[in-house]
Design a protein around this motif. Sequence first.
Motif, PDB file in Angstrom:
ATOM      1  N   ILE B 261      41.826 -10.922  14.785  1.00  0.00           N
ATOM      2  CA  ILE B 261      41.482  -9.725  15.554  1.00  0.00           C
ATOM      3  C   ILE B 261      40.083  -9.884  16.123  1.00  0.00           C
ATOM      4  CG2 ILE B 261      41.041  -7.255  15.375  1.00  0.00           C
ATOM      5  CD1 ILE B 261      43.185  -7.175  13.231  1.00  0.00           C
ATOM      6  N   ALA B 262      39.966  -9.714  17.422  1.00  0.00           N
ATOM      7  CA  ALA B 262      38.683  -9.991  18.073  1.00  0.00           C
ATOM      8  C   ALA B 262      37.786  -8.755  18.074  1.00  0.00           C
ATOM      9  CB  ALA B 262      38.915 -10.489  19.496  1.00  0.00           C
ATOM     10  N   ASN B 263      37.325  -8.390  16.884  1.00  0.00           N
ATOM     11  CA  ASN B 263      36.391  -7.260  16.798  1.00  0.00           C
ATOM     12  C   ASN B 263      34.974  -7.793  16.726  1.00  0.00           C
ATOM     13  OD1 ASN B 263      38.523  -5.566  16.671  1.00  0.00           O
ATOM     14  ND2 ASN B 263      38.377  -5.155  14.485  1.00  0.00           N
ATOM     15  N   ASP B 264      34.183  -7.437  17.694  1.00  0.00           N
ATOM     16  CA  ASP B 264      32.775  -7.828  17.640  1.00  0.00           C
ATOM     17  C   ASP B 264      31.998  -6.751  18.380  1.00  0.00           C
ATOM     18  OD1 ASP B 264      30.233  -8.913  18.060  1.00  0.00           O
ATOM     19  OD2 ASP B 264      31.004 -10.951  17.947  1.00  0.00           O
ATOM     20  N   VAL B 265      31.110  -6.099  17.664  1.00  0.00           N
ATOM     21  CA  VAL B 265      30.373  -4.982  18.272  1.00  0.00           C
ATOM     22  C   VAL B 265      29.615  -5.437  19.506  1.00  0.00           C
ATOM     23  CG1 VAL B 265      28.654  -3.185  17.865  1.00  0.00           C
ATOM     24  CG2 VAL B 265      30.139  -3.916  16.008  1.00  0.00           C
ATOM     25  N   ARG B 266      29.121  -6.683  19.448  1.00  0.00           N
ATOM     26  CA  ARG B 266      28.337  -7.167  20.594  1.00  0.00           C
ATOM     27  C   ARG B 266      29.166  -7.171  21.868  1.00  0.00           C
ATOM     28  NH1 ARG B 266      26.410 -12.739  18.121  1.00  0.00           N
ATOM     29  NH2 ARG B 266      28.487 -12.574  17.229  1.00  0.00           N
ATOM     30  N   LYS B 267      30.479  -7.385  21.711  1.00  0.00           N
ATOM     31  CA  LYS B 267      31.345  -7.438  22.877  1.00  0.00           C
ATOM     32  C   LYS B 267      31.962  -6.063  23.149  1.00  0.00           C
ATOM     33  CE  LYS B 267      32.803 -10.522  25.797  1.00  0.00           C
ATOM     34  NZ  LYS B 267      31.812 -11.368  26.476  1.00  0.00           N
ATOM     35  N   ASP B 268      32.348  -5.387  22.069  1.00  0.00           N
ATOM     36  CA  ASP B 268      33.075  -4.127  22.228  1.00  0.00           C
ATOM     37  C   ASP B 268      32.192  -3.030  22.799  1.00  0.00           C
ATOM     38  OD1 ASP B 268      35.157  -5.453  21.163  1.00  0.00           O
ATOM     39  OD2 ASP B 268      34.995  -4.595  19.153  1.00  0.00           O
ATOM     40  N   THR B 269      31.088  -2.778  22.148  1.00  0.00           N
ATOM     41  CA  THR B 269      30.158  -1.759  22.646  1.00  0.00           C
ATOM     42  C   THR B 269      28.787  -2.416  22.715  1.00  0.00           C
ATOM     43  OG1 THR B 269      29.973  -1.015  20.369  1.00  0.00           O
ATOM     44  CG2 THR B 269      31.332   0.316  21.814  1.00  0.00           C
ATOM     45  N   PRO B 270      28.535  -3.163  23.794  1.00  0.00           N
ATOM     46  CA  PRO B 270      27.316  -3.972  23.836  1.00  0.00           C
ATOM     47  C   PRO B 270      26.069  -3.113  23.708  1.00  0.00           C
ATOM     48  CG  PRO B 270      28.764  -4.494  25.668  1.00  0.00           C
ATOM     49  CD  PRO B 270      29.302  -3.263  25.032  1.00  0.00           C
ATOM     50  N   TYR B 271      25.196  -3.554  22.830  1.00  0.00           N
ATOM     51  CA  TYR B 271      23.897  -2.883  22.686  1.00  0.00           C
ATOM     52  C   TYR B 271      22.845  -3.850  23.209  1.00  0.00           C
ATOM     53  CZ  TYR B 271      24.314  -5.668  18.413  1.00  0.00           C
ATOM     54  OH  TYR B 271      24.519  -6.678  17.529  1.00  0.00           O
ATOM     55  N   LEU B 272      21.604  -3.374  23.282  1.00  0.00           N
ATOM     56  CA  LEU B 272      20.499  -4.181  23.815  1.00  0.00           C
ATOM     57  C   LEU B 272      20.923  -4.875  25.115  1.00  0.00           C
ATOM     58  CD1 LEU B 272      19.090  -5.563  20.460  1.00  0.00           C
ATOM     59  CD2 LEU B 272      18.084  -3.816  21.906  1.00  0.00           C
ATOM     60  N   ILE B 273      20.934  -6.215  25.127  1.00  0.00           N
ATOM     61  CA  ILE B 273      21.211  -6.910  26.387  1.00  0.00           C
ATOM     62  C   ILE B 273      22.459  -7.760  26.263  1.00  0.00           C
ATOM     63  CG2 ILE B 273      18.890  -6.936  27.364  1.00  0.00           C
ATOM     64  CD1 ILE B 273      20.149  -9.729  25.186  1.00  0.00           C
ATOM     65  N   TYR B 274      23.308  -7.474  25.280  1.00  0.00           N
ATOM     66  CA  TYR B 274      24.455  -8.347  25.054  1.00  0.00           C
ATOM     67  C   TYR B 274      25.448  -8.322  26.214  1.00  0.00           C
ATOM     68  CZ  TYR B 274      22.916  -9.568  20.431  1.00  0.00           C
ATOM     69  OH  TYR B 274      22.199 -10.072  19.399  1.00  0.00           O
ATOM     70  N   ASP B 275      25.392  -7.264  27.026  1.00  0.00           N
ATOM     71  CA  ASP B 275      26.292  -7.256  28.181  1.00  0.00           C
ATOM     72  C   ASP B 275      25.844  -8.253  29.254  1.00  0.00           C
ATOM     73  OD1 ASP B 275      24.036  -5.803  28.553  1.00  0.00           O
ATOM     74  OD2 ASP B 275      24.972  -4.190  29.696  1.00  0.00           O
ATOM     75  N   GLN B 276      24.617  -8.764  29.121  1.00  0.00           N
ATOM     76  CA  GLN B 276      24.135  -9.720  30.118  1.00  0.00           C
ATOM     77  C   GLN B 276      24.261 -11.168  29.646  1.00  0.00           C
ATOM     78  OE1 GLN B 276      20.242  -8.491  31.713  1.00  0.00           O
ATOM     79  NE2 GLN B 276      20.590  -6.565  30.685  1.00  0.00           N
ATOM     80  N   LEU B 277      24.801 -11.360  28.455  1.00  0.00           N
ATOM     81  CA  LEU B 277      24.931 -12.722  27.932  1.00  0.00           C
ATOM     82  C   LEU B 277      26.381 -13.175  28.026  1.00  0.00           C
ATOM     83  CD1 LEU B 277      22.735 -12.384  24.719  1.00  0.00           C
ATOM     84  CD2 LEU B 277      22.070 -13.313  26.927  1.00  0.00           C
ATOM     85  N   ASP B 278      26.558 -14.489  28.166  1.00  0.00           N
ATOM     86  CA  ASP B 278      27.912 -15.043  28.215  1.00  0.00           C
ATOM     87  C   ASP B 278      28.313 -15.510  26.834  1.00  0.00           C
ATOM     88  OD1 ASP B 278      28.042 -14.689  30.913  1.00  0.00           O
ATOM     89  OD2 ASP B 278      27.105 -16.634  31.332  1.00  0.00           O
ATOM     90  N   PHE B 279      29.307 -14.901  26.297  1.00  0.00           N
ATOM     91  CA  PHE B 279      29.844 -15.407  25.037  1.00  0.00           C
ATOM     92  C   PHE B 279      31.240 -14.835  24.855  1.00  0.00           C
ATOM     93  CE2 PHE B 279      29.514 -11.613  22.327  1.00  0.00           C
ATOM     94  CZ  PHE B 279      28.650 -10.836  23.067  1.00  0.00           C
ATOM     95  N   ASN B 280      32.024 -15.529  24.064  1.00  0.00           N
ATOM     96  CA  ASN B 280      33.358 -15.052  23.758  1.00  0.00           C
ATOM     97  C   ASN B 280      33.478 -14.858  22.261  1.00  0.00           C
ATOM     98  OD1 ASN B 280      34.636 -14.946  26.324  1.00  0.00           O
ATOM     99  ND2 ASN B 280      34.540 -17.180  26.348  1.00  0.00           N
ATOM    100  N   VAL B 281      34.237 -13.846  21.912  1.00  0.00           N
ATOM    101  CA  VAL B 281      34.449 -13.583  20.502  1.00  0.00           C
ATOM    102  C   VAL B 281      35.321 -14.697  19.942  1.00  0.00           C
ATOM    103  CG1 VAL B 281      35.340 -11.948  18.824  1.00  0.00           C
ATOM    104  CG2 VAL B 281      34.273 -11.138  20.932  1.00  0.00           C
ATOM    105  N   ILE B 282      34.896 -15.281  18.830  1.00  0.00           N
ATOM    106  CA  ILE B 282      35.666 -16.378  18.246  1.00  0.00           C
ATOM    107  C   ILE B 282      36.545 -15.804  17.139  1.00  0.00           C
ATOM    108  CG2 ILE B 282      35.534 -18.619  17.137  1.00  0.00           C
ATOM    109  CD1 ILE B 282      32.616 -18.728  18.179  1.00  0.00           C
ATOM    110  N   THR B 283      37.816 -16.112  17.192  1.00  0.00           N
ATOM    111  CA  THR B 283      38.705 -15.590  16.160  1.00  0.00           C
ATOM    112  C   THR B 283      39.434 -16.735  15.473  1.00  0.00           C
ATOM    113  OG1 THR B 283      40.482 -15.375  17.754  1.00  0.00           O
ATOM    114  CG2 THR B 283      39.125 -13.437  17.371  1.00  0.00           C
ATOM    115  N   GLY B 284      39.980 -16.406  14.314  1.00  0.00           N
ATOM    116  CA  GLY B 284      40.795 -17.377  13.591  1.00  0.00           C
ATOM    117  C   GLY B 284      42.228 -16.908  13.576  1.00  0.00           C
ATOM    118  N   GLY B 285      42.863 -17.025  12.457  1.00  0.00           N
ATOM    119  CA  GLY B 285      44.234 -16.571  12.363  1.00  0.00           C
ATOM    120  C   GLY B 285      44.757 -16.750  10.955  1.00  0.00           C
TER     121      GLY B 285
END
Lengths: 589, 405, 197
Positions: B261-285
């Motif tokens: 499940i790709a839950n990551d606060v940085r991506k879901d509700t970006p705080y500070l400047i995380y909306d300006q950074l390139d990254f993908n949520v890494i998930t397993g399984g």
Amino acid sequence: MKLRDIISPFYAWKRAFEKPFTIMRPRTDREGAPAYRGFHINDLGKCVGCGTCEAICQNAAIDMVELPGQETKRGDSGLRPSIDYGRCCWCALCVDVCPTASLGMSNEYNWISDDGEDWVFVPGGDQKPWDMSEKGYRTTDESWLIEPVRASMRFVEPDVRKKNFDEMMLGYTTEAALEEAARCIECGLCIEACPTHMDVPQYIKAIRDGELEEGLRILYDTNPFSESCGRVCTAHCETACPVGAQGRPLAIRWLKRYITDNTLDIRDSILETEDIPATGKKVAIIGAGPAGLTAGFYLAHYGHEVRVFEQQDKPGGMLLSGIPEYRLPDEVLAREIKVIEDAGVEIKTGVRVGKDISARQILDDYDAVFVSVGAQIGTDMPVEGSDLPAVHIGLDFLDRISKGERPDIGKKTIVVGGGNTAMDVARSALRLGSEVEVVYRRSRKEMPANAEEVEEAMEEGVEFNFLTTPEKMTEQGGRLHLTCRRMRLGEPDSSGRRRPEAIEGSEFTIEADTCVMAIGQKVEDEVAREAGIKLDKWGNFEADQERMTTSIDGVFAGGDCETGPDDAVGAIGTGKKAAWSINEYLSGR
Amino acid sequence: MDRQQGDKIRKQPDLMPVRETRDPWYPVWTERPSFDLSSGKYLKIWQGPQHPGITGNMALELTLEGDIVVDAKTHVGYLHRGFEKLMERRKYIQCFPIVCRICVPEPDYNEYLFAAAAEELAGIEIPEKARWLRALTLEMIRIASLVMGLGGQGGSFGLGTVGQWAIAHRDYILDLFEELSGHRIYHMYIIPGGVRGDLPDGFEDRTEAVLKKIEKLIYDLEKVLFDNAVIKSRSQGLGVIPASWVEPFGITGTNARGTGIANDVRKDTPYLIYDQLDFNVITGGRSDAYERSLLRKEEILMSIDLIRQIFKRMPKDGPVRVKLPNVLHWRIPPGETYVRAETGRGEMGYYMVSDGSGYPRRVHVRGASYTHAMSLLEHLAVGISIADVGGLAVSLQTCPPEIER
Amino acid sequence: MKDTIDKIRSMFDGGDADEKREDLVFVTVPATQVVDCLGYLRDRAGYRHLVMISAVDYIERGVFQLTYLLHSYEKQNDIGIRADIGRDDASMDSIHRLWAAAQVYQRELREMFGIDFPGSPRVDEPMLLEGWEGIPPMRRDFDTKKYSEETFFPREGRKTADPATHMAEKNYASEEQVKRSVKDLVRGRRKRKGNDG
């Protein structure tokens, strides 16, 4: 299971020959980072013992302690912070909040001591190896938690105000007052500096809390002339304010004025007294200036019958005649005196003691007498030509203007002197339509006038001629010719100011229409002579500093006539003290 | 929205099948099965509070049948410092030095969240540069914490070597913090209104040098920790969290991402400047202890990348702090709010209530470990060998200090 | 989010919404409606992540405010459900059947605030306060300073001075006495007003 998974971990062996991560013995000391928050340092010369570090410390690690060699004086409590390293968390808030920027932290972090008591110490006071450290955490402009800039006051622009005698300062708005009140660090160093010891932090807190009624009560606890003081006080408190060490001190005077300005309509109801039981004792006060009226106000609260004799037609003393209307409007003073009268003080104006009523008679008729005749005589300069008709005495000049006269002083006026009176004269002359030049024998730094007043005078266009003294005045063709000489500053004299010395051959002449001498004032000794009260060598009334008693039993003295020419708040302080002392005397204590 | 969209981790290890679970929304025993200790069949032992296999000062009360855990209870209470209560007695600025102490490995998140909550209630906007600097410190401390976590994971399976490497490399990051903030562990750098100071000269170069060292460590760890037969056999299939447990248990962070499940606060509700950074949520399984370690390793690399991005895009000049009103009388208007951030362990949040006075009315700290260690661990521990309990606890990244605020 | 709030209002007698941010709203509902409301939010509205449960002691109003914060991963926003319960014999319906994680929060609230959650597993098991006899320590009326002073001991020999008082003693002791005496006099003479302390 793959073979690789079994072999791969042996990769760790490659590190077997590397330098270990562990620290080598013998241990070498590693220096902390340049901005490390290590052990505290304190510049005892800069520290004023305001205790703000103690207030902000969330661990209660800081105590304010007495330290040998640190004197309790104006603007310095003499206390210094002592830190308990059993509690300190090195957050450096104490450094960031220090108003004088005396506290800092070195980048030293190694210290070994077996004695637990060593860990409570006074930085700067107890010698430590890191005291001289240049590195370590210091506050910067950005991290400093103190606001160095004053909230701005509304005022009339210099070009407009120099044309009339209307009040020039318009008072704080609520917003500005709250902003300014928030700057207070509540150290209370100002209380000592105030001659009447007003509870400054308390009334500033009342402003912050929006409790102006309580604020007004606090003001009247110590000063019945709070409204006037809010405008014209010399504000020793602001000199003592530690926030002023690195920024502008709190605008204490303006905050005081904010309280009085905004409680005008409810002032009477807040200050209304219950019926005060009369003691049957009668007190006479000679002179309705700030000292006399203050004494009267508090004496009335004690229940004594108070009668004030004033030679002028209106009460107020120097507040009325010595301070021009653009700084203190008459109606402000009038409504303030009304509060005092409402408290039960009877003011008899137009009665000159010695002429209309004899001092002896007063001494006989009253149980106690408070003499507060002030220092009403302006002195002139013993130079040739000072008796010319175009040469005036500062105090007389101001008195005439306060009575509504607008004398024609021509196009150019010279004011001699560098005190507050000189500033008042200069700016009044400006308002009469004359060009004004101030001649002062020392430099701007040595001027006894409030810096603010000098600044405002300059804004309005008053010219200053520093390091100059008049030598001779002559009248030539209907104009005044002042021969002046340049001065230079020599060694400091007993007052700490550098003594001016004349420069030979530097004479020059200024032409003017009028010259006003505002160089000093002295006490009129008529009452003293008649009643037989002892004067000191400067011609002031001699009185005990604690009880204000004079050489005659039952006669007390205070205000300028006792202290020598001083400011209003000083007079208020002695007036309050005298009221207490007179009550003690009348109660037989 | 498809929650299964994150990047899959690169390595897909050999895996054991996922265990069948109880009712997903209600996996709790109302009545715990009771075990008759006098029968001689069961043994009750305590693991912790002083035990090298436990992450900090907490204890597990284990009931064993042979080697196998049949019941587990988490016990905390060994380091309760009452921060939430202490804050009610302190002015807002006085809370600032104590919040960082809520969590040792990642103090900056506490500083940031406290400051952010106070700023939001007070209506303070912080300068742009301060936002970047805050994000920088958060990513730096995330690396430090995850590196230490990986070392702990190795240690819990008997591979002490990587533990030493990890601690040593964490110290390189702490050196950077010492330079930036003045302290190594409790930085007290993020203050309400911004941060306490700008970057020192040459900080970027020194950070880059440390990042290179960490990258080299990761390379070593891949060989020694991840391509390791012992580690694989012990951690694969250990502590499998079913995806269906994520919501009932409130699982966040790598523990949730391990389930895919790709839950990551940085991506879901970006705080500070995380909306300006390139990254993908890494998930397993696969969601076992091994995969969670792999994820953490990947996240370290991701944070390294984020730090480089931050240095590249951060404004070079500008203020780093706004002037607060006099902090001695600073009052915050009444209101309540909740702010959250993605720590190395999952979602951390501050719920702050102000009553208009100079003191916070209530601050509730929501730490990710609160549910991970207090309820999830108890369930995951059942059915595994006692030897693996330590490894399991570490694989959940439990941190007792944030349980007991 | 607005639809959800409207639903809470109409179905569960919700009060005014207190919108903090675009993605965070607090709504007050009656205590009796909380479990139904949370169940609705979980199953119908997508708020499936229980972020936290917390309590605020409003001692002046005589209530505890319970806050349940829910997060929706689909909508990326939060709804806080607030409910007031009486401080005396504080008790609330348990939600451990809705979220497994809830039982830990409820245990802590029971221990720290004294709010009972009947039926919640292990709710009476203390986390740390074994043998505690005082009032629950997170309540507003628990005085941490007093407790600390009674339980621990301060370092001996520490004393501090207030700068203003110290200066008064040192530099103008007699004037300070006059000031106080005059202040007491003036205050005593003033007419008592309704709001006078």
